[in-house]
Design a protein around this motif. Structure first.
Motif, PDB file in Angstrom:
ATOM      1  N   ARG A 387      -9.595  -3.082  -4.829  1.00 38.06           N
ATOM      2  CA  ARG A 387      -9.202  -3.338  -3.429  1.00 38.06           C
ATOM      3  C   ARG A 387      -8.461  -4.671  -3.306  1.00 38.06           C
ATOM      4  O   ARG A 387      -7.594  -4.815  -2.433  1.00 38.06           O
ATOM      5  CB  ARG A 387     -10.432  -3.347  -2.529  1.00 38.06           C
ATOM      6  N   ALA A 388      -8.799  -5.635  -4.171  1.00 37.97           N
ATOM      7  CA  ALA A 388      -8.086  -6.908  -4.117  1.00 37.97           C
ATOM      8  C   ALA A 388      -6.606  -6.715  -4.426  1.00 37.97           C
ATOM      9  O   ALA A 388      -5.739  -7.378  -3.849  1.00 37.97           O
ATOM     10  CB  ALA A 388      -8.712  -7.892  -5.105  1.00 37.97           C
ATOM     11  N   GLN A 389      -6.300  -5.785  -5.320  1.00 36.40           N
ATOM     12  CA  GLN A 389      -4.901  -5.511  -5.655  1.00 36.40           C
ATOM     13  C   GLN A 389      -4.187  -4.782  -4.524  1.00 36.40           C
ATOM     14  O   GLN A 389      -2.981  -4.938  -4.337  1.00 36.40           O
ATOM     15  CB  GLN A 389      -4.819  -4.689  -6.944  1.00 36.40           C
ATOM     16  N   LEU A 390      -4.927  -3.983  -3.765  1.00 43.26           N
ATOM     17  CA  LEU A 390      -4.317  -3.197  -2.686  1.00 43.26           C
ATOM     18  C   LEU A 390      -3.824  -4.060  -1.534  1.00 43.26           C
ATOM     19  O   LEU A 390      -3.079  -3.570  -0.677  1.00 43.26           O
ATOM     20  CB  LEU A 390      -5.319  -2.167  -2.160  1.00 43.26           C
ATOM     21  N   LYS A 391      -4.251  -5.348  -1.475  1.00 45.05           N
ATOM     22  CA  LYS A 391      -3.769  -6.206  -0.380  1.00 45.05           C
ATOM     23  C   LYS A 391      -2.268  -6.396  -0.470  1.00 45.05           C
ATOM     24  O   LYS A 391      -1.625  -6.658   0.554  1.00 45.05           O
ATOM     25  CB  LYS A 391      -4.481  -7.557  -0.458  1.00 45.05           C
ATOM     26  N   ALA A 392      -1.690  -6.253  -1.680  1.00 46.51           N
ATOM     27  CA  ALA A 392      -0.232  -6.385  -1.826  1.00 46.51           C
ATOM     28  C   ALA A 392       0.495  -5.105  -1.441  1.00 46.51           C
ATOM     29  O   ALA A 392       1.729  -5.107  -1.340  1.00 46.51           O
ATOM     30  CB  ALA A 392       0.107  -6.772  -3.260  1.00 46.51           C
ATOM     31  N   THR A 393      -0.239  -4.001  -1.243  1.00 41.65           N
ATOM     32  CA  THR A 393       0.377  -2.715  -0.863  1.00 41.65           C
ATOM     33  C   THR A 393      -0.367  -2.182   0.362  1.00 41.65           C
ATOM     34  O   THR A 393      -1.198  -1.280   0.248  1.00 41.65           O
ATOM     35  CB  THR A 393       0.300  -1.711  -2.027  1.00 41.65           C
ATOM     36  N   PRO A 394      -0.096  -2.731   1.523  1.00 43.04           N
ATOM     37  CA  PRO A 394      -0.872  -2.350   2.724  1.00 43.04           C
ATOM     38  C   PRO A 394      -0.688  -0.901   3.152  1.00 43.04           C
ATOM     39  O   PRO A 394      -1.511  -0.367   3.908  1.00 43.04           O
ATOM     40  CB  PRO A 394      -0.325  -3.315   3.786  1.00 43.04           C
ATOM     41  N   ARG A 395       0.366  -0.228   2.672  1.00 37.54           N
ATOM     42  CA  ARG A 395       0.587   1.159   3.097  1.00 37.54           C
ATOM     43  C   ARG A 395      -0.128   2.155   2.190  1.00 37.54           C
ATOM     44  O   ARG A 395       0.045   3.357   2.338  1.00 37.54           O
ATOM     45  CB  ARG A 395       2.083   1.460   3.103  1.00 37.54           C
ATOM     46  N   VAL A 396      -0.951   1.665   1.274  1.00 35.87           N
ATOM     47  CA  VAL A 396      -1.741   2.536   0.399  1.00 35.87           C
ATOM     48  C   VAL A 396      -3.183   2.499   0.879  1.00 35.87           C
ATOM     49  O   VAL A 396      -3.768   1.430   1.066  1.00 35.87           O
ATOM     50  CB  VAL A 396      -1.649   2.079  -1.070  1.00 35.87           C
ATOM     51  N   PRO A 432       5.111   7.218  -4.379  1.00 35.57           N
ATOM     52  CA  PRO A 432       6.501   6.827  -4.115  1.00 35.57           C
ATOM     53  C   PRO A 432       6.566   5.717  -3.066  1.00 35.57           C
ATOM     54  O   PRO A 432       5.888   5.771  -2.025  1.00 35.57           O
ATOM     55  CB  PRO A 432       7.148   8.130  -3.618  1.00 35.57           C
ATOM     56  N   ASN A 433       7.356   4.699  -3.360  1.00 40.09           N
ATOM     57  CA  ASN A 433       7.569   3.585  -2.436  1.00 40.09           C
ATOM     58  C   ASN A 433       6.264   2.876  -2.064  1.00 40.09           C
ATOM     59  O   ASN A 433       6.166   2.277  -0.988  1.00 40.09           O
ATOM     60  CB  ASN A 433       8.258   4.064  -1.148  1.00 40.09           C
ATOM     61  N   LYS A 434       5.262   2.970  -2.992  1.00 32.88           N
ATOM     62  CA  LYS A 434       3.980   2.301  -2.749  1.00 32.88           C
ATOM     63  C   LYS A 434       3.397   2.688  -1.390  1.00 32.88           C
ATOM     64  O   LYS A 434       2.889   1.850  -0.630  1.00 32.88           O
ATOM     65  CB  LYS A 434       4.139   0.774  -2.826  1.00 32.88           C
ATOM     66  N   GLU A 435       3.410   3.980  -1.115  1.00 38.10           N
ATOM     67  CA  GLU A 435       2.869   4.478   0.162  1.00 38.10           C
ATOM     68  C   GLU A 435       2.185   5.810  -0.104  1.00 38.10           C
ATOM     69  O   GLU A 435       2.750   6.699  -0.752  1.00 38.10           O
ATOM     70  CB  GLU A 435       3.995   4.654   1.177  1.00 38.10           C
ATOM     71  N   GLY A 436       0.939   5.935   0.363  1.00 43.78           N
ATOM     72  CA  GLY A 436       0.205   7.168   0.153  1.00 43.78           C
ATOM     73  C   GLY A 436      -1.291   6.928   0.160  1.00 43.78           C
ATOM     74  O   GLY A 436      -1.771   5.887   0.638  1.00 43.78           O
ATOM     75  N   ARG A 437      -2.035   7.884  -0.377  1.00 42.23           N
ATOM     76  CA  ARG A 437      -3.500   7.810  -0.347  1.00 42.23           C
ATOM     77  C   ARG A 437      -4.060   7.980  -1.761  1.00 42.23           C
ATOM     78  O   ARG A 437      -3.564   8.791  -2.542  1.00 42.23           O
ATOM     79  CB  ARG A 437      -4.069   8.906   0.552  1.00 42.23           C
ATOM     80  N   LEU A 438      -5.120   7.198  -1.994  1.00 42.56           N
ATOM     81  CA  LEU A 438      -5.906   7.324  -3.216  1.00 42.56           C
ATOM     82  C   LEU A 438      -7.330   7.660  -2.824  1.00 42.56           C
ATOM     83  O   LEU A 438      -7.840   7.168  -1.801  1.00 42.56           O
ATOM     84  CB  LEU A 438      -5.895   6.021  -4.030  1.00 42.56           C
TER      85      LEU A 438
END
Length: 526
Positions: A387-396, A432-438
């Motif tokens: 989750r700490a890494q996800l702060k750089a990709t807010p649309r994920v 794609p484009n660092k946007e989506g769901r995990l």
């Protein structure tokens, strides 16, 4: 009348030849002897054919002069018998003017050397006898030369046969040596060729070279340049070492790029020749593996650094948490202060949880670290770090579906957490484009527990599926990923007795599920 010895000068001990005179008239014999005395020949005479034949057998004359008309056996019959006894003896016949028929008969039967008509001319007689002796000598020399020639021919025939056998044996040896070298070169997996230095034309090559070129080995040698033959280029490759090797006369190396592959080319010029031996080694996978090893070393260093930092942070976090709890217990605290202290305590606990996850992640895997553990808690620790890494990709968006009360599994929770992080990282890179769901889930299926990572990314093409767990296979650009790779994750799961299952659809996403066996004693619990 018996034979008469020829007169010879006392100083001459070697007569010039043996001459037999045959005539039934003694006067003619004396006349001929007197004429021929100057020739210094060894002369014998006979008055009839029978006596002459006995003389021929004993005397073995080189030249025989016989009259045609003799009692008993005539000259033709006598000279025919002489021919049979002494084939090389030269035969001269004395004939009268009316003996034309005798001449024709002698020609047909005895093959005489000359005819001398009666009366004869002395000079002509001497010249005729000299010619007869010369003819005898010439014939003897011819026979000698013939025998010598025949002996030499026989010797040459033997020598030729021996030479032919040696040539055939050497040819067989050369053919065998050539075949052995061809087999040796063809067994080499490294492409190898012999190139003509002035125009890069391929002269010889092994099977590996022809395979890389996509051509038949029968097409070599050819006048096609190596850069066109091997790489289908119109000009020499950038980095080709062949010109430098030709100029210096020593071996040279260089790197050539072609079709996304990297080849280390080595060129070795042949001494005193314009040809160069070139080898091509594909180092693409080797360089990719080296980059991955470097990334792995970097991750190991980062892990050690994270462990050290986590230990250093843990102490002040403990102090912050302790003081926040003590201050919240003081009497007379306002509601605002208590709320602030609660937030401090909650944040400190969250930091403590992250630090604990970092310590677990950085710990080296050992056999003694294996134990029974809660799979959902292990997966949750990995999610905290991610989750700490996800702060750089807010649309994920990351969602958790962790099931409580799962039977514990046996293994090393630290290395399995690395597998979870690797799958999450792969899923993030697939978006794609660092946007989506995990989505991260845990659960149970029969006698196995599982965790699964799903993404809504690009999916995996079917042609790549059989290779996704190979150590050297990747579809990512350089510099992306944790450096662990699916191959390492696959080995970790296999080492725990587990298995991978992949569901994917191009353009819709992928789901990686890891199944881990439940120990038998826990499987039987209600």
């Amino acid at each position: 009348m018996g034979p008469l010895a020829a007169h010879r000068p006392e100083a001459d001990t070697s007569p010039r030849g043996r001459l037999l005179l045959v005539d039934d008239e003694e006067n003619i014999l004396k006349s001929i002897r007197r004429v021929l005395r100057r020739g210094d020949w060894d002369i014998e005479t006979a008055t009839d054919a029978e006596q002459a034949l006995r003389t021929v057998e004993a005397f073995r004359p080189e030249v025989v002069i016989s009259d045609f008309r003799m009692p008993g056996m005539n000259g033709v019959e006598f000279l025919t018998r002489v021919k049979q006894q002494e084939p090389r003896a030269q035969r001269i016949m004395l004939t009268g003017q009316a003996d034309q028929q005798a001449i024709e008969e002698a020609i047909n039967r005895s093959e005489i050397f000359r005819f001398i008509s009666k009366p004869w001319n002395d000079s002509h007689l001497v010249l005729t006898v000299k010619s007869a002796f010369e003819q005898y000598a010439l014939q003897a020399e011819n026979e000698r030369l013939y025998r010598v020639t025949q002996a030499q021919n026989a010797e040459l025939k033997v020598l030729n046969a021996d030479l032919e056998e040696r040539v055939a044996q050497r040819t067989r040896m050369l053919s065998q040596a050539k075949r052995e070298w061809e087999l040796s070169f063809d067994c080499m997996e490294t492409p190898l060729c012999v190139v003509r230095g002035r125009d890069f034309a391929v002269r010889r090559a092994n099977l590996a070279y022809a395979h890389v070129a996509g051509r038949s080995i029968e097409q070599i040698p050819s006048d096609v340049a190596c850069y066109r033959y091997l790489f289908d280029r119109d000009e020499p490759c950038v980095g080709c070492p062949l010109p430098a090797a030709m100029e210096s006369g020593k071996g040279a190396r260089g790197e050539v790029q072609q079709g996304g592959r990297t080849y280390v080319v080595a060129a070795y010029p042949m001494a005193g020749d314009e040809r160069v031996v070139c080898t091509y080694r594909d180092v693409t996978e080797e360089q990719a593996m080296t980059r991955r090893l470097i990334e792995t070393e970097k991750m190991a260093a980062v892990g050690q650094l994270a462990g050290g930092v986590a230990h250093e942070i843990n102490n002040p976090l403990g102090g912050i948490l302790a003081f926040a709890q003590l201050m919240s217990r003081d009497a007379g605290r306002s509601d605002a202060d208590l709320e602030s202290l609660g937030l401090i305590e909650e944040s400190a606990l969250r930091c403590k949880r992250i630090v604990e996850s970092l310590l677990k992640f950085s710990r080296h895997s050992r056999v003694e670290d294996r134990r029974l553990f809660d799979l959902s808690r292990c997966v949750e620790d990995a999610a905290v770090l991610f989750r700490a890494q996800l702060k750089a990709t807010p649309r994920v968006e990351l969602s958790l579906g962790l099931k409580d009360g799962l039977p514990k599994v046996y293994g090393d929770p630290g290395t399995l957490a690395q597998v979870v992080l690797n799958l999450l990282q792969n899923g993030l890179q697939a978006l794609p484009n660092k946007e989506g769901r995990l989505k991260l889930e845990t659960g149970r299926e029969g006698d196995r527990s599982f965790f699964a990572v799903s993404d809504t990314g690009c999916g995996i093409e079917e042609k790549h599926l059989p290779r996704i767990f190979e150590p050297s296979f990747t579809t990512k650009p350089p510099g992306e990923g944790t450096g662990l790779g699916l191959s390492i994750a696959y080995r970790i799961v296999q080492d725990h007795g587990g298995s991978f299952h992949v569901d994917t659809q191009v353009g819709a996403g992928s789901r990686f599920t890891v199944f881990l066996p439940i120990p038998l004693q826990l499987e039987r619990l209600p």
